[in-house]
Design an enzyme around this catalytic site. Sequence first.
Site, PDB file in Angstrom:
ATOM      1  CE  LYS A 162      -3.735  -2.281   2.402  1.00  0.00           C
ATOM      2  NZ  LYS A 162      -4.488  -2.649   1.279  1.00  0.00           N
ATOM      3  CD  GLU A 250      -6.407  -8.881  -0.495  1.00  0.00           C
ATOM      4  OE1 GLU A 250      -7.262  -9.704  -0.571  1.00  0.00           O
ATOM      5  OE2 GLU A 250      -5.463  -8.690  -0.048  1.00  0.00           O
ATOM      6  CB  CYS A 284      -7.226 -12.952   1.168  1.00  0.00           C
ATOM      7  SG  CYS A 284      -5.933 -12.170   0.310  1.00  0.00           S
ATOM      8  CD  GLU A 461      -3.449  -3.912  -2.453  1.00  0.00           C
ATOM      9  OE1 GLU A 461      -2.700  -2.905  -2.477  1.00  0.00           O
ATOM     10  OE2 GLU A 461      -4.067  -3.985  -1.365  1.00  0.00           O
TER      11      GLU A 461
END
EC number: 1.2.1.8
Length: 487
Positions: A162, A250, A284, A461
Amino acid sequence: MKAQPKASHFINGEYVEDTDGTVIESLYPATGEVIARLHAATPAIVEKAIAAAKRAQPEWAAMSPMARGRILKRAADIMRERNRELSELETLDTGKPIQETIVADPTSGADAFEFFGGVAPAGLNGSHIPLGQDFAYTKRVPLGVCVGIGAWNYPQQIACWKGAPALISGNAMVFKPSENTPLGALKIAEILHEAGLPKGLFNVIQGDRDTGPLLVNHPDVAKVSLTGSVPTGRRVAAAAAGSLKHVTMELGGKSPLIVFDDADLDSAVGGAMLGNFYSTGQVCSNGTRVFVQKAVKAEFLKRLKARTEAMLIGDPLDEATQIGPMVSWAQREKVIAYIEKGKAEGATLVAGGGIPNNVSGEGYYVQPTVFADVTDDMTIAREEIFGPVMSVLDFDDEDEVITRANASEFGLSGGVFTADLSRAHRVVDRLEAGTLWINTYNLCPVEIPFGGSKQSGFGRENSLAALEHYSELKTVYVGMGPVAAPY
């Protein structure tokens, strides 16, 4: 305490403490030992961090992308020089085995700083549009103050994923790590400033679910990027919508991994294990619904069982350990409850299914677990578990498995194992997911976009695509002749 930082927060280039905040205890997941004690950000700390970011951002945005990039690349070099130290901290923070963190965590963060530091001049270019004797041009401009909210599975990586595109685009960032893993992001901030980042541009504050709304609802925040669960994403997106903030989400997944009968079974088993047991299943994008064509199901399960039961569970700081504990006691209990649900609903337990007996103390361990004969309506096939629990489902043909794979609210990722590349491309074209793999799984180099669809979020991302989410286009029309006005 073995990992106590200098202070809880890093604001305006220095460590800052405010003991009025709620105490956050960082526990080593392998033992339950308190390794650090920090404090959540008070409203005053939140204001201090955002004010520092707001002050610093305009001058940073005025620098050339090349100058900004040099600082990010220096940060990448420092991270690589300190990889062992950072990896050990990540293991203490998360419980992930050192054999993982030393190759996958700080290094992937360094990759992000190096990539965005090097490609930004190209990625931030605008365009020239000829319009007869007139012309127009576009340019990418920063958004301002960005907020990053991290998850506890890859705390250092997420801070970099990020922070890097936000900073290279000319923004400032306030980053809040998960309260379960508060330590790594502080080191990232420290390294960025050691590399020459001006004060106020990357700030880290601690907090829990009460801290997030203070950041998301702040009028000086232009963008929020969240990595987290779907329920958290919905709350954050709804709050950000009130002031029309830019948002990247996300979120979670229940991704399909499809094994056709012509696949290399050893590779498919390896891919399924990486897609379920890496980071103790706390990823994830994991392919937790493993669809195996019936003709090879028995052999697939035989090989999978043998390899799963051979995994070494133990002390995460031992380089021989292949699977460590869950991040917290609460997460371990949640995973155990799902395992019991799988047993109760009639799935066949192939491997694991409980707490390993070869580890002692108060660690949050769960055996890597495989269920077979899972049906689409079972809880373990529908809900994100976020632990080392693999569901194996069988199927007959291509159309059937695609329909079943897409029958989910999630759409983060998926994978296909087959020797027929025409079929592989045909299948991934029909799968409803943002990130897909053919004959491999869970590889996410910084050069490629990563993100999902449906309830798994939006935005991307990594790669040049990430720059689009940390900047906006400004269009300029240039008239080259007299104005023709009808008045």
